[in-house]
Design a protein around this motif. Structure first.
Motif, PDB file in Angstrom:
ATOM      1  N   GLU A  56       0.512  -1.228  -0.319  1.00  0.00           N
ATOM      2  CA  GLU A  56       0.006  -0.399  -0.101  1.00  0.00           C
ATOM      3  C   GLU A  56       0.639   1.302   0.013  1.00  0.00           C
ATOM      4  N   THR A  87       1.480   2.455  -3.462  1.00  0.00           N
ATOM      5  CA  THR A  87       0.269   2.633  -3.971  1.00  0.00           C
ATOM      6  C   THR A  87       0.222   3.695  -4.048  1.00  0.00           C
ATOM      7  N   ASN A  90       2.800   5.561  -5.706  1.00  0.00           N
ATOM      8  CA  ASN A  90       2.322   6.162  -6.739  1.00  0.00           C
ATOM      9  C   ASN A  90       1.367   7.434  -7.360  1.00  0.00           C
ATOM     10  N   GLU A  91       0.801   7.467  -6.580  1.00  0.00           N
ATOM     11  CA  GLU A  91      -0.759   8.627  -6.555  1.00  0.00           C
ATOM     12  C   GLU A  91      -0.140   9.436  -5.992  1.00  0.00           C
TER      13      GLU A  91
END
Length: 243
Positions: free
Chosen positions: A110, A113, A116-117
């Motif tokens: 997570e 993730t 990256n976001e």
């Protein structure tokens, strides 16, 4: 429920009162600028709200949690982007973001993730593998703010976020901050008065430990009878300067 509410918040250092009976309410989603000359009490106020410094008396609640009796709950809902760029110079952009996420208990998958976001949101994705130390000052400040937001705090304290940046880098950060309005509560401290005027929903001006004035930039200009916000600020903090 306000994002932040202080009631008689006071901090004394021996014989000096740094913050004197501060009563203040900041709404959720508001971008609130806390201004004042050096020594006005801004930093001491922020340190108390972040549960770094205990108040001498009074209290404050952040999203309903007391800084005195519920500091752990407060810390789980806030983050800080400090004046000193808080990046690890020898880690990459992505590694810096993932490190903060992991410190806050987010698992490895997570964390990647979210990194990256966050990089996409802050225009850092193309620099993801670059070490932080080779980034420009503006990019480092952008990364520092991104690190403060990757944990999705409900309140973030932005301490001089554009200090020392060129005009282009400052305006780029302004766009990012403007885009966050209404989504997160932001408390901004800055010595750039035009920054506070351009970005803030409301402004609080502290002087000698007390809240001298509160309102929009336009309201403060009307209150002081001045046509520029800089003159209004001076009238509220150094009345003799305009005599």
């Amino acid at each position: 429920m306000p994002a932040i509410r202080t009631s008689g918040l006071t901090k004394q250092f021996k014989k000096r009162t740094a913050v004197d009976s501060l009563d203040l309410s900041i709404e959720q989603g508001e971008l609130f600028a806390l201004l004042g000359l050096n020594g006005a009490g801004k930093t001491t106020t922020i340190r108390m709200l972040c549960c770094v410094l205990p108040p001498t008396s009074g209290d404050a609640t952040l999203l309903g949690n007391s800084i005195i009796t519920q500091p752990t709950a407060v810390k789980q809902k806030i983050n800080v982007s400090p004046q000193e760029t808080a990046v690890a110079p020898n880690l990459s952009v992505q590694e810096n973001l993932e490190l903060i996420a992991r410190i806050y208990g987010i698992d490895k998958s997570e964390a990647r993730t979210k990194a990256n976001e966050t990089m996409r949101a802050f225009g850092l994705f193309d620099r993801s593998k670059d070490k932080a130390k080779i980034l420009s000052g503006g990019m480092q400040r952008r990364l520092s703010i991104a690190m403060g937001l990757i944990t999705e705090p409900e309140i973030i304290f932005l301490d001089e976020p554009t200090l020392g940046l060129d005009v282009v880098s400052r305006r780029e950060l302004w766009k990012i901050m403007s885009g966050l309005k209404g989504k997160i509560t932001m408390v901004l401290t800055t010595h750039y008065l035009e920054e506070a005027e351009a970005l803030s929903d409301r402004i609080g001006i502290m002087h000698e430990g007390r809240l001298r004035a509160l309102g929009t930039a336009e309201q403060l200009k009307q209150e002081t009878g001045r046509t520029s916000f800089e003159d209004a600020f001076l009238a509220l903090t150094e009345p003799e300067a305009l005599l």
